[in-house]
Design an enzyme around this catalytic site. Structure first.
Site, PDB file in Angstrom:
ATOM      1  N   GLY A  47      -5.842 -15.305   1.441  1.00 21.42           N
ATOM      2  CA  GLY A  47      -6.646 -15.534   0.229  1.00 21.42           C
ATOM      3  C   GLY A  47      -6.670 -17.012  -0.133  1.00 21.42           C
ATOM      4  O   GLY A  47      -5.665 -17.705   0.008  1.00 21.42           O
ATOM      5  N   ARG A  83      -9.345 -13.483   6.917  1.00 21.65           N
ATOM      6  CA  ARG A  83      -8.265 -12.630   7.382  1.00 21.65           C
ATOM      7  C   ARG A  83      -8.673 -12.174   8.783  1.00 21.65           C
ATOM      8  O   ARG A  83      -9.802 -11.725   8.987  1.00 21.65           O
ATOM      9  CB  ARG A  83      -8.040 -11.472   6.416  1.00 21.65           C
ATOM     10  CG  ARG A  83      -7.515 -11.990   5.065  1.00 21.65           C
ATOM     11  CD  ARG A  83      -7.011 -10.878   4.181  1.00 21.65           C
ATOM     12  NE  ARG A  83      -6.334 -11.403   3.004  1.00 21.65           N
ATOM     13  CZ  ARG A  83      -6.892 -11.551   1.800  1.00 21.65           C
ATOM     14  NH1 ARG A  83      -8.150 -11.211   1.608  1.00 21.65           N
ATOM     15  NH2 ARG A  83      -6.193 -12.030   0.799  1.00 21.65           N
ATOM     16  N   CYS A  84      -7.786 -12.368   9.752  1.00 24.52           N
ATOM     17  CA  CYS A  84      -8.130 -12.130  11.158  1.00 24.52           C
ATOM     18  C   CYS A  84      -7.086 -11.200  11.754  1.00 24.52           C
ATOM     19  O   CYS A  84      -6.014 -11.630  12.180  1.00 24.52           O
ATOM     20  CB  CYS A  84      -8.147 -13.487  11.884  1.00 24.52           C
ATOM     21  SG  CYS A  84      -8.328 -13.376  13.665  1.00 24.52           S
ATOM     22  N   ASP A 141       2.706 -15.533   3.543  1.00 25.91           N
ATOM     23  CA  ASP A 141       3.648 -15.019   4.546  1.00 25.91           C
ATOM     24  C   ASP A 141       2.955 -14.558   5.830  1.00 25.91           C
ATOM     25  O   ASP A 141       3.460 -14.784   6.928  1.00 25.91           O
ATOM     26  CB  ASP A 141       4.419 -13.817   3.973  1.00 25.91           C
ATOM     27  CG  ASP A 141       5.639 -14.260   3.189  1.00 25.91           C
ATOM     28  OD1 ASP A 141       6.104 -15.393   3.393  1.00 25.91           O
ATOM     29  OD2 ASP A 141       6.138 -13.451   2.376  1.00 25.91           O
ATOM     30  N   THR A 178      -0.822 -19.479  -2.069  1.00 29.61           N
ATOM     31  CA  THR A 178      -1.250 -18.166  -2.562  1.00 29.61           C
ATOM     32  C   THR A 178      -1.095 -18.138  -4.073  1.00 29.61           C
ATOM     33  O   THR A 178      -0.106 -18.651  -4.606  1.00 29.61           O
ATOM     34  CB  THR A 178      -0.440 -17.001  -1.945  1.00 29.61           C
ATOM     35  OG1 THR A 178      -0.707 -15.806  -2.701  1.00 29.61           O
ATOM     36  CG2 THR A 178       1.059 -17.243  -1.956  1.00 29.61           C
ATOM     37  N   ILE A 179      -2.070 -17.518  -4.747  1.00 29.51           N
ATOM     38  CA  ILE A 179      -1.955 -17.414  -6.210  1.00 29.51           C
ATOM     39  C   ILE A 179      -0.865 -16.425  -6.609  1.00 29.51           C
ATOM     40  O   ILE A 179      -0.481 -16.361  -7.771  1.00 29.51           O
ATOM     41  CB  ILE A 179      -3.292 -16.993  -6.878  1.00 29.51           C
ATOM     42  CG1 ILE A 179      -3.716 -15.582  -6.432  1.00 29.51           C
ATOM     43  CG2 ILE A 179      -4.369 -18.018  -6.630  1.00 29.51           C
ATOM     44  CD1 ILE A 179      -4.750 -14.951  -7.364  1.00 29.51           C
ATOM     45  N   ASP A 180      -0.355 -15.652  -5.644  1.00 33.34           N
ATOM     46  CA  ASP A 180       0.570 -14.556  -5.974  1.00 33.34           C
ATOM     47  C   ASP A 180       2.018 -14.982  -6.212  1.00 33.34           C
ATOM     48  O   ASP A 180       2.805 -14.191  -6.726  1.00 33.34           O
ATOM     49  CB  ASP A 180       0.549 -13.498  -4.868  1.00 33.34           C
ATOM     50  CG  ASP A 180      -0.704 -12.637  -4.906  1.00 33.34           C
ATOM     51  OD1 ASP A 180      -1.448 -12.722  -5.897  1.00 33.34           O
ATOM     52  OD2 ASP A 180      -0.940 -11.893  -3.943  1.00 33.34           O
ATOM     53  N   ASP A 195       4.342 -15.091  -4.185  1.00 35.95           N
ATOM     54  CA  ASP A 195       5.220 -14.084  -3.570  1.00 35.95           C
ATOM     55  C   ASP A 195       5.784 -14.533  -2.221  1.00 35.95           C
ATOM     56  O   ASP A 195       5.885 -13.749  -1.291  1.00 35.95           O
ATOM     57  CB  ASP A 195       4.466 -12.755  -3.425  1.00 35.95           C
ATOM     58  CG  ASP A 195       3.238 -12.883  -2.539  1.00 35.95           C
ATOM     59  OD1 ASP A 195       2.787 -14.025  -2.285  1.00 35.95           O
ATOM     60  OD2 ASP A 195       2.720 -11.851  -2.087  1.00 35.95           O
ATOM     61  N   MET A 247      -4.707 -10.130 -11.129  1.00 38.65           N
ATOM     62  CA  MET A 247      -4.518 -10.018  -9.674  1.00 38.65           C
ATOM     63  C   MET A 247      -3.056  -9.865  -9.297  1.00 38.65           C
ATOM     64  O   MET A 247      -2.162 -10.265 -10.039  1.00 38.65           O
ATOM     65  CB  MET A 247      -5.124 -11.215  -8.962  1.00 38.65           C
ATOM     66  CG  MET A 247      -6.555 -10.958  -8.572  1.00 38.65           C
ATOM     67  SD  MET A 247      -7.188 -12.184  -7.434  1.00 38.65           S
ATOM     68  CE  MET A 247      -8.419 -11.209  -6.603  1.00 38.65           C
ATOM     69  N   GLY A 248      -2.841  -9.336  -8.115  1.00 39.81           N
ATOM     70  CA  GLY A 248      -1.494  -9.122  -7.598  1.00 39.81           C
ATOM     71  C   GLY A 248      -1.360  -7.697  -7.104  1.00 39.81           C
ATOM     72  O   GLY A 248      -0.997  -6.806  -7.859  1.00 39.81           O
ATOM     73  N   ARG A 249      -1.722  -7.505  -5.832  1.00 41.81           N
ATOM     74  CA  ARG A 249      -1.656  -6.156  -5.263  1.00 41.81           C
ATOM     75  C   ARG A 249      -0.197  -5.751  -5.056  1.00 41.81           C
ATOM     76  O   ARG A 249       0.203  -4.670  -5.401  1.00 41.81           O
ATOM     77  CB  ARG A 249      -2.415  -6.114  -3.939  1.00 41.81           C
ATOM     78  CG  ARG A 249      -2.871  -4.744  -3.529  1.00 41.81           C
ATOM     79  CD  ARG A 249      -3.720  -4.823  -2.283  1.00 41.81           C
ATOM     80  NE  ARG A 249      -5.010  -5.436  -2.498  1.00 41.81           N
ATOM     81  CZ  ARG A 249      -5.664  -6.149  -1.587  1.00 41.81           C
ATOM     82  NH1 ARG A 249      -5.149  -6.364  -0.397  1.00 41.81           N
ATOM     83  NH2 ARG A 249      -6.853  -6.655  -1.852  1.00 41.81           N
ATOM     84  N   GLU A 299       1.968  -6.721 -25.441  1.00 39.00           N
ATOM     85  CA  GLU A 299       2.827  -5.656 -25.953  1.00 39.00           C
ATOM     86  C   GLU A 299       3.448  -4.849 -24.810  1.00 39.00           C
ATOM     87  O   GLU A 299       4.558  -4.340 -24.934  1.00 39.00           O
ATOM     88  CB  GLU A 299       2.033  -4.726 -26.886  1.00 39.00           C
ATOM     89  CG  GLU A 299       1.850  -5.266 -28.302  1.00 39.00           C
ATOM     90  CD  GLU A 299       1.059  -6.564 -28.395  1.00 39.00           C
ATOM     91  OE1 GLU A 299       0.051  -6.698 -27.675  1.00 39.00           O
ATOM     92  OE2 GLU A 299       1.464  -7.454 -29.174  1.00 39.00           O
TER      93      GLU A 299
END
Ligand code: ADP
Ligand code: F6P
Length: 326
Positions: free
Chosen positions: A15, A76-77, A107, A129-131, A133, A173-175, A191
């Site tokens: 991504g 993505r390949c 990763d 990556t924006i994640d 992770d 976002m964030g699968r 909340e």
């Protein structure tokens, strides 16, 4: 002695993330500064296999530091997970004289980089990556911009939600990773927050929490839902039915991945891109750049990929404890 690198290739994979252009720019200019040639590989490993390879000079990266996305594009390949295509990729690098490669991605992209390094291409990973992770680093290119974009959007939703006495579910976002959700939960004073790493949440508790807030006079209720949990629209219907509070779902989606990078993303991405080039010039390979304990560092890719990361339990508890009703 390590063989001297003459030509450095650079690609972005997985991504896209705001700040990738700042990293590309740093790779290109630092490499030229160090007397190397630079080639850009378009569309990640897919473009490598298709030999979409372009010469880059100082001017190829002019005026891109403020732009989101990636000028090299990304992809993505799936076939690159197979040895046959990894060998083809290494052979194509050699054919084009690319003896050092910077891979900007997450990763998955680093696994491809690891395979290319094993096939004789000196390769360095830069975390994009924006994640957030990636286990070996506390910073990944794009997270800061993405989380600020999400935060600003949620502030706006809070405005209208309070005007209408509504509950709003905002899907970020964030699968597989709840960092954007958790940081927004704290930054927006949400909340409730639903995180993919803690998917066994109790829906009845959310309903009770909303009702308790109403009794205390709260006129709005924000629930941040991570993409990995999903189903925001059906959750909104169930919450409305259980509480009688009008509930709307908003999915922020890919707007979180675009936009002009923050200062932090520009500066950190530039530093990491330059460090990757310095490592290649020092004869290093199979390493990934990271940021830990206030310093830019680098790790062996094998070690980096073996590291584990989880959300900070204290931050999760903090997000809960700072709401009005807990
Ligand atoms: P990210 O790099 O953000 O984690 P992906 O997991 O989608 O994103 O991986 C990006 C690309 O990296 C994949 O499309 C593929 O080309 C390559 N890749 C992923 N896993 C592997 C693997 N095990 N071996 C080789 N290449 C891989
Ligand atoms: O790049 C990371 C990410 O934005 C995740 O947060 C999200 O789950 C995924 O990519 C979405 O990818 P796609 O581009 O396939 O929609």
């Amino acid at each position: 002695m390590a063989k001297e690198i003459n030509t450095i290739g650079v690609l972005t994979s997985g991504g896209d993330a705001p700040g990738m252009n700042a990293a590309i720019r740093a790779v290109v200019r630092r490499a030229i500064h160090n007397g190397k040639k630079v080639k850009g590989i378009k569309r990640g490993y897919a473009g490598l296999l298709d030999e979409e390879i372009i010469d880059m000079d100082r001017f190829s990266v002019s005026d891109i530091i403020s732009r989101g996305g990636t000028i090299l594009q990304t992809a993505r390949c799936l076939e690159f997970k197979e040895d046959e295509y990894q060998q083809k990729g290494a052979d194509i690098c050699k054919k084009h004289g690319i003896d050092g490669l910077v891979v900007i991605g997450g990763d998955g992209s680093f696994k491809g980089a690891q395979k290319l390094a094993a096939k004789g291409i000196n390769t360095i990973g830069v975390p994009g990556t924006i994640d957030l992770d990636i286990a070996c680093t506390e910073y990944t290119i794009g997270f800061d911009t993405a989380v600020n974009t999400a935060m600003e959007a949620i502030d706006k939703i809070r405005d209208t939600s309070s005007s209408h006495d509504r509950c709003s579910i905002v899907e970020v976002m964030g699968r597989g990773a709840g960092y954007i959700a958790l940081w927004c939960a704290i930054a927006n004073g949400a909340e409730d927050v639903l995180l993919p790493e803690r998917f066994d949440f109790d829906e009845q508790q959310i309903v009770n929490h909303l009702i308790a807030g109403q009794k205390l006079g709260r006129n709005n209720h924000i629930i941040i839902n991570a993409e990995g949990i999903g189903h925001s629209a059906s959750l909104a219907k169930r919450i409305e039915a259980a509480t009688g509070v009008e509930t709307r779902a908003t999915i922020l989606g890919h707007m979180q991945r675009g936009g002009s990078p923050t200062c932090k993303d520009r500066v950190y991405a530039a530093t990491m891109g330059a460090r990757a080039v310095d490592l290649l010039c020092d004869g290093k390979s199979n390493r990934v750049v990271g940021y830990r304990h206030g310093e830019f560092v680098d790790f062996d890719i094998d070690e980096a990929l073996a590291m584990q990361k989880d959300l900070d339990e204290y931050q999760i508890e903090l997000a809960k404890s700072l709401t009005t009703t807990r």
